[in-house]
Design a protein around this motif. Structure first.
Motif, PDB file in Angstrom:
ATOM      1  N   GLN A  59      46.084  36.426  47.288  1.00 43.47           N
ATOM      2  CA  GLN A  59      45.623  37.729  47.763  1.00 43.47           C
ATOM      3  C   GLN A  59      45.493  38.716  46.593  1.00 43.47           C
ATOM      4  N   GLN A  60      46.401  38.636  45.635  1.00 42.56           N
ATOM      5  CA  GLN A  60      46.310  39.506  44.466  1.00 42.56           C
ATOM      6  C   GLN A  60      45.045  39.212  43.666  1.00 42.56           C
ATOM      7  N   HIS A  63      42.037  40.677  45.473  1.00 38.74           N
ATOM      8  CA  HIS A  63      41.862  42.115  45.260  1.00 38.74           C
ATOM      9  C   HIS A  63      41.361  42.405  43.846  1.00 38.74           C
ATOM     10  N   GLY A 190      39.036  44.198  52.359  1.00 36.51           N
ATOM     11  CA  GLY A 190      39.920  43.976  51.223  1.00 36.51           C
ATOM     12  C   GLY A 190      39.857  45.067  50.166  1.00 36.51           C
ATOM     13  N   THR A 194      45.542  45.919  52.284  1.00 38.75           N
ATOM     14  CA  THR A 194      46.298  44.687  52.094  1.00 38.75           C
ATOM     15  C   THR A 194      46.972  44.369  53.422  1.00 38.75           C
ATOM     16  N   ARG A 224      45.564  50.258  50.123  1.00 36.10           N
ATOM     17  CA  ARG A 224      45.692  49.937  48.703  1.00 36.10           C
ATOM     18  C   ARG A 224      45.720  51.199  47.855  1.00 36.10           C
TER      19      ARG A 224
END
Length: 224
Positions: A59-60, A63, A190, A194, A224
């Motif tokens: 997921q990091q 992003h 996105g 998050t 975010r």
């Protein structure tokens, strides 16, 4: 139904009625639009957020790609080729959680399949979930690994080892649109959010008409 005004002509049903279809044909078209154009994409996106929430490193990276490619601009069709990780994420979701998890067919004659006799006029189902998680085709098939779809991996798969949209002459005509739609929606959300998994256990799938979960998808959105 009145369809002469500009606002009326913008309605999907009005557009369908303008083609002078029968009632059965209209019902069939609308069912296809709702089922294929909405239900399946929504299911795929739900599982995508679940998989990302369960894999914070991915997921990091997801992003980071959004920030690098888009900045503060909303994603468009022109950005798709640069959103490489997101494309791999959606492909892996379609492998692990195919929204249409079984493909029904009706035999027109008696068929012998590896010694199994299937009479004519029998409904048979192609189990996509089993095929997509078959160890003969996929290493560690129960693990969410978007980067397995790098290089020419898909080209090395046997025919029909990956068929989230079916195959042959009856491949889903909405494949390109559905893929584009899901990718852009995932990117749009996105950019700003998050998602964190709030369930106590791993998700339990329940294949119905489309792929479902038994207890929903409890998620918490964090800006975010």
């Amino acid at each position: 139904m009145e369809t002469s005004t500009p606002s009326a002509r913008r309605h999907v049903l009005s557009r369908v009625l303008q083609n002078h279809l029968s009632t059965d044909e209209v019902e069939g078209q609308l069912l296809t639009m709702l089922f294929a154009g909405y239900e399946t994409t929504a299911a795929a996106l739900g599982f995508a957020w679940y998989a990302l929430a369960q894999n914070p490193e991915i997921q990091q990276a997801f992003h980071e790609e959004l920030d690098a490619v888009l900045g503060d601009d909303p994603p468009t069709h022109a950005d798709i080729t640069d959103l490489e990780l997101i494309q791999r994420i959606m492909t892996e979701i379609l492998r692990m959680y195919p929204p249409v998890h079984t493909i029904p067919r009706q035999t027109t004659r008696d068929v012998d399949v590896d010694g199994y006799q299937i009479p004519a006029d029998t409904q048979v189902h192609l189990p996509l979930l089993a095929i997509h998680r078959d160890e003969r085709f996929y290493d560690d098939p129960s693990t969410f690994r978007p980067n397995r779809w790098t290089g020419d991996f898909e080209d090395t798969l046997p025919d029909y080892a990956f068929i989230p949209f079916g195959g042959g002459r009856r491949t889903c005509i909405g494949r390109e649109f559905a893929t584009l739609e899901a990718t852009l929606v995932l990117a749009t959300i996105g950019q700003h959010w998050t998602l964190e998994w709030m369930g106590e256990e791993a998700v339990s799938i329940e294949p119905e008409m489309t792929m479902k979960t038994k207890d929903g998808l409890p998620m918490q959105l964090r800006p975010r």
